[in-house]
Design a protein around this motif. Sequence first.
Motif, PDB file in Angstrom:
ATOM      1  N   PHE A 209       4.061  -5.879 -14.285  1.00  0.00           N
ATOM      2  CA  PHE A 209       3.072  -7.028 -14.775  1.00  0.00           C
ATOM      3  C   PHE A 209       1.931  -6.532 -15.635  1.00  0.00           C
ATOM      4  CE2 PHE A 209       4.990  -8.786 -10.791  1.00  0.00           C
ATOM      5  CZ  PHE A 209       5.436 -10.094 -11.337  1.00  0.00           C
ATOM      6  N   ARG A 210       1.698  -5.126 -15.532  1.00  0.00           N
ATOM      7  CA  ARG A 210       0.561  -4.769 -16.270  1.00  0.00           C
ATOM      8  C   ARG A 210       0.986  -4.577 -17.868  1.00  0.00           C
ATOM      9  NH1 ARG A 210      -1.175  -0.926 -19.377  1.00  0.00           N
ATOM     10  NH2 ARG A 210       0.988   0.049 -19.416  1.00  0.00           N
ATOM     11  N   LEU A 211       2.282  -4.239 -18.146  1.00  0.00           N
ATOM     12  CA  LEU A 211       2.768  -4.168 -19.423  1.00  0.00           C
ATOM     13  C   LEU A 211       2.669  -5.636 -20.037  1.00  0.00           C
ATOM     14  CD1 LEU A 211       5.735  -1.856 -19.174  1.00  0.00           C
ATOM     15  CD2 LEU A 211       3.590  -1.351 -20.416  1.00  0.00           C
ATOM     16  N   MET A 212       3.081  -6.669 -19.237  1.00  0.00           N
ATOM     17  CA  MET A 212       3.133  -7.855 -19.635  1.00  0.00           C
ATOM     18  C   MET A 212       1.792  -8.428 -19.978  1.00  0.00           C
ATOM     19  SD  MET A 212       6.038  -9.978 -17.628  1.00  0.00           S
ATOM     20  CE  MET A 212       5.368  -9.717 -15.983  1.00  0.00           C
ATOM     21  N   ASP A 213       0.714  -8.205 -19.411  1.00  0.00           N
ATOM     22  CA  ASP A 213      -0.574  -8.708 -19.438  1.00  0.00           C
ATOM     23  C   ASP A 213      -1.319  -7.743 -20.794  1.00  0.00           C
ATOM     24  OD1 ASP A 213      -2.681 -10.250 -18.383  1.00  0.00           O
ATOM     25  OD2 ASP A 213      -3.712  -8.169 -18.227  1.00  0.00           O
ATOM     26  N   VAL A 214      -1.001  -6.405 -20.903  1.00  0.00           N
ATOM     27  CA  VAL A 214      -1.773  -5.718 -21.688  1.00  0.00           C
ATOM     28  C   VAL A 214      -1.337  -6.318 -23.213  1.00  0.00           C
ATOM     29  CG1 VAL A 214      -0.118  -3.918 -22.089  1.00  0.00           C
ATOM     30  CG2 VAL A 214      -2.760  -3.492 -22.234  1.00  0.00           C
ATOM     31  N   GLU A 215       0.011  -6.664 -23.295  1.00  0.00           N
ATOM     32  CA  GLU A 215       0.388  -7.179 -24.724  1.00  0.00           C
ATOM     33  C   GLU A 215      -0.370  -8.468 -24.866  1.00  0.00           C
ATOM     34  OE1 GLU A 215       4.666  -8.352 -26.527  1.00  0.00           O
ATOM     35  OE2 GLU A 215       4.813  -7.615 -24.630  1.00  0.00           O
ATOM     36  N   GLU A 216      -0.722  -9.259 -23.997  1.00  0.00           N
ATOM     37  CA  GLU A 216      -1.206 -10.631 -24.242  1.00  0.00           C
ATOM     38  C   GLU A 216      -2.661 -10.635 -24.205  1.00  0.00           C
ATOM     39  OE1 GLU A 216       0.368 -13.394 -21.406  1.00  0.00           O
ATOM     40  OE2 GLU A 216       2.700 -13.198 -22.095  1.00  0.00           O
ATOM     41  N   ASN A 217      -3.307  -9.716 -23.313  1.00  0.00           N
ATOM     42  CA  ASN A 217      -4.546  -9.559 -23.154  1.00  0.00           C
ATOM     43  C   ASN A 217      -5.160  -8.240 -23.088  1.00  0.00           C
ATOM     44  OD1 ASN A 217      -5.100 -12.521 -22.111  1.00  0.00           O
ATOM     45  ND2 ASN A 217      -3.416 -11.856 -20.846  1.00  0.00           N
ATOM     46  N   PRO A 218      -5.060  -7.595 -24.519  1.00  0.00           N
ATOM     47  CA  PRO A 218      -5.575  -6.293 -24.394  1.00  0.00           C
ATOM     48  C   PRO A 218      -7.077  -5.906 -24.174  1.00  0.00           C
ATOM     49  CG  PRO A 218      -4.906  -6.912 -26.506  1.00  0.00           C
ATOM     50  CD  PRO A 218      -4.616  -7.962 -25.656  1.00  0.00           C
ATOM     51  N   LEU A 219      -7.521  -4.864 -23.439  1.00  0.00           N
ATOM     52  CA  LEU A 219      -8.989  -4.755 -23.382  1.00  0.00           C
ATOM     53  C   LEU A 219      -9.275  -3.300 -23.816  1.00  0.00           C
ATOM     54  CD1 LEU A 219     -11.720  -5.563 -22.193  1.00  0.00           C
ATOM     55  CD2 LEU A 219     -10.797  -4.400 -19.827  1.00  0.00           C
ATOM     56  N   PRO A 220      -9.879  -3.070 -24.855  1.00  0.00           N
ATOM     57  CA  PRO A 220     -10.452  -1.658 -25.272  1.00  0.00           C
ATOM     58  C   PRO A 220     -11.140  -1.315 -24.131  1.00  0.00           C
ATOM     59  CG  PRO A 220     -10.474  -3.387 -27.156  1.00  0.00           C
ATOM     60  CD  PRO A 220     -10.263  -4.010 -25.954  1.00  0.00           C
ATOM     61  N   GLN A 221     -10.993  -0.211 -23.838  1.00  0.00           N
ATOM     62  CA  GLN A 221     -11.775   0.393 -22.455  1.00  0.00           C
ATOM     63  C   GLN A 221     -11.959   1.897 -22.774  1.00  0.00           C
ATOM     64  OE1 GLN A 221     -11.390  -0.638 -18.077  1.00  0.00           O
ATOM     65  NE2 GLN A 221      -9.877   0.689 -18.610  1.00  0.00           N
ATOM     66  N   ILE A 222     -13.186   2.455 -22.734  1.00  0.00           N
ATOM     67  CA  ILE A 222     -13.800   3.775 -22.909  1.00  0.00           C
ATOM     68  C   ILE A 222     -13.941   4.425 -21.699  1.00  0.00           C
ATOM     69  CG2 ILE A 222     -15.624   5.075 -23.868  1.00  0.00           C
ATOM     70  CD1 ILE A 222     -16.372   2.872 -25.743  1.00  0.00           C
ATOM     71  N   VAL A 223     -13.293   5.549 -21.528  1.00  0.00           N
ATOM     72  CA  VAL A 223     -13.082   6.417 -20.361  1.00  0.00           C
ATOM     73  C   VAL A 223     -13.433   7.781 -20.800  1.00  0.00           C
ATOM     74  CG1 VAL A 223     -11.881   7.261 -18.348  1.00  0.00           C
ATOM     75  CG2 VAL A 223     -11.500   4.967 -19.366  1.00  0.00           C
ATOM     76  N   ALA A 224     -14.587   8.432 -20.365  1.00  0.00           N
ATOM     77  CA  ALA A 224     -15.128   9.708 -20.883  1.00  0.00           C
ATOM     78  C   ALA A 224     -15.065   9.925 -22.205  1.00  0.00           C
ATOM     79  CB  ALA A 224     -14.160  10.680 -19.869  1.00  0.00           C
ATOM     80  N   GLY A 225     -15.555   9.001 -22.869  1.00  0.00           N
ATOM     81  CA  GLY A 225     -15.616   9.114 -24.382  1.00  0.00           C
ATOM     82  C   GLY A 225     -14.366   8.978 -25.136  1.00  0.00           C
ATOM     83  N   SER A 226     -13.315   8.431 -24.455  1.00  0.00           N
ATOM     84  CA  SER A 226     -11.713   8.158 -25.378  1.00  0.00           C
ATOM     85  C   SER A 226     -11.630   6.469 -25.003  1.00  0.00           C
ATOM     86  CB  SER A 226     -10.922   8.924 -24.826  1.00  0.00           C
ATOM     87  OG  SER A 226     -11.036  10.303 -25.354  1.00  0.00           O
ATOM     88  N   THR A 227     -11.093   5.976 -26.037  1.00  0.00           N
ATOM     89  CA  THR A 227     -10.770   4.528 -25.816  1.00  0.00           C
ATOM     90  C   THR A 227      -9.216   4.387 -25.501  1.00  0.00           C
ATOM     91  OG1 THR A 227     -12.332   3.831 -27.594  1.00  0.00           O
ATOM     92  CG2 THR A 227     -10.726   2.167 -26.853  1.00  0.00           C
TER      93      THR A 227
END
Length: 575
Positions: free
Chosen positions: A404-422
């Motif tokens: 389900f994560r793979l399906m959602d990230v394709e339709e609703n990607p969210l750029p997220q910064i974690v410890a300085g990396s996106t």
Amino acid sequence: MDEEKEIVTERSHLLHDGTSRHSSNRNSDDWTTPTGIAVPFRVKIIVLCILLTELCERLTYYSVSANLVLFANTHLGFTNPQAASLNFIFTGTGYAIPIFSGFIADSFIGQFNTIYGSSLIYIIGSIALVLVAAPYNLPFSVSAKTIFYIGGLAFIAIGTGGIKSNVSPFGADQLSDADPILIQRFFSWFYFFINVGSLVSFTAVAYVQQNVSFFYGYMIPAISMALAIIIFVSARNCYEIRSPKGSLLVDAARITWQSIRIKLCGKANVANNVRIRSIFDYAKKENGGSFEASLVEKIKPLGHVIPVFVLIILYWTVYFQMQTTWFIQGESLNLMLGNLELPAAALSSFDTISVLIFIPIMDYGVYPLIRKIFGRSPTQLQRIGTGMIFAALAMLSAGILEKFRLMDVEENPLPQIVAGSTFNASANISVLAQVPQFALIGLSEVFTSITGLEYAYSQAPGELKGLIMGLFLLTSGLGSYLGSLVIVIVNAITRNPKISNSEWIPKDINNGHLDYYCYFLSVFMFANFIVYVIMTTFWYKEDYRPFKGVKEIVRPKCESAAPDVDHIQAPNVNV
């Protein structure tokens, strides 16, 4: 320093009427068990010191491993497969070392000195990580930092490995004259304290590392390790310290090799098979081998535990997904909880919470209830197998979430910064969706991991304690190494040279199929469980009775010698 030495029999001082020979000396400060065995207040204090030492050591270890993948990604330039492999190798080495540290403790310097010396090596590695993460402009290239970082991990792996094989049997030995129920509860509380340290690591320390600084995030575990050393040494004069008896590691290897060689080559000098009850019997002189029968009998417990240990290896491969593939999955889920950004490693705390909840429920609720209804508790082997089922379910849960994560990230990607990396994350699926898989793996620990530790201790005669405990911990190391190997093999098989990022676990998991990988491990784990059930049903008719041997104990200065008691003949054990 004069120390009184006394030979005592390792057994419960229990009379036929169910009373303790020491019951007349019982006072209000003693623990008592359902069978009336008393434990002196002194023992409670020193066991508490050992438990607190383990808590601090585990806090240090998990603070390093929790965000190892993240540090390797963001500070050393590792790809996801490389970072996961580094974590697997670090973990595997930490669990492989105990086989050697157990040998050193049994043969040369004893458990106390091995734990103490390993702790000093441990803190050197912890300080090295602090220096690597120092927020100063040090004249080091990324390559130099990588070498220094891996060197620090090596010291930590050696240190934790030296402690692992000795601290739990060292603590249980303080209760050697107590009721077996207390020994079982010691291992449960030992695991409880491990998970308290783990909980702090995966929440507070992981948050500092991800959202404040790895410098301070590595300084906390270094201070914790220093505290562990202080607590452990503080009770030095009160411990019951057993003298090294020598290890059977080399003899066990030679007897095993000779037994297999004679069996396969058909060179046994046996008129009939009456004298052959174990494959190790082929190494006896009277059966064509070159070893005395008494020595062969000492290593026979290995023939009982090794098949069980082999089938536990895959369990650890699944278990260590928490800090590798599940962590990578968590980086690509929505980490925001309101205005708070959760650490990606924080979800491992739900494994810990699950363990902390289910340990007392099982020990004080479920097991006594089963004992009351059926007249006996589940055997150790039954509990280990039950944990395997929950581990398979945990991987199935992770695979479904990833689909389900793979399906959602394709339709609703969210750029997220974690410890300085996106990282491109799933906008609509919270990282809290991982809770079921972590809770299931935590429940599996209560059955397989805790019981496995108890099983290893209960099967070992004095000369084999370090070896068998080391072998059990080695299963964790081999499971971790297997995890690294599985990633390499899976990526090699699924890689299509004509298609970019065709592997199941590529550099960016949004382009891969981590869900297939999880399903594969779930099926593999369930198949392993089926083999385990078949083996334990037809090979092990009942749990192997704990070996009762004779131990040499150095009585602590702060305790007078125990009153004389009559010796009870230890039961004969047939393998």
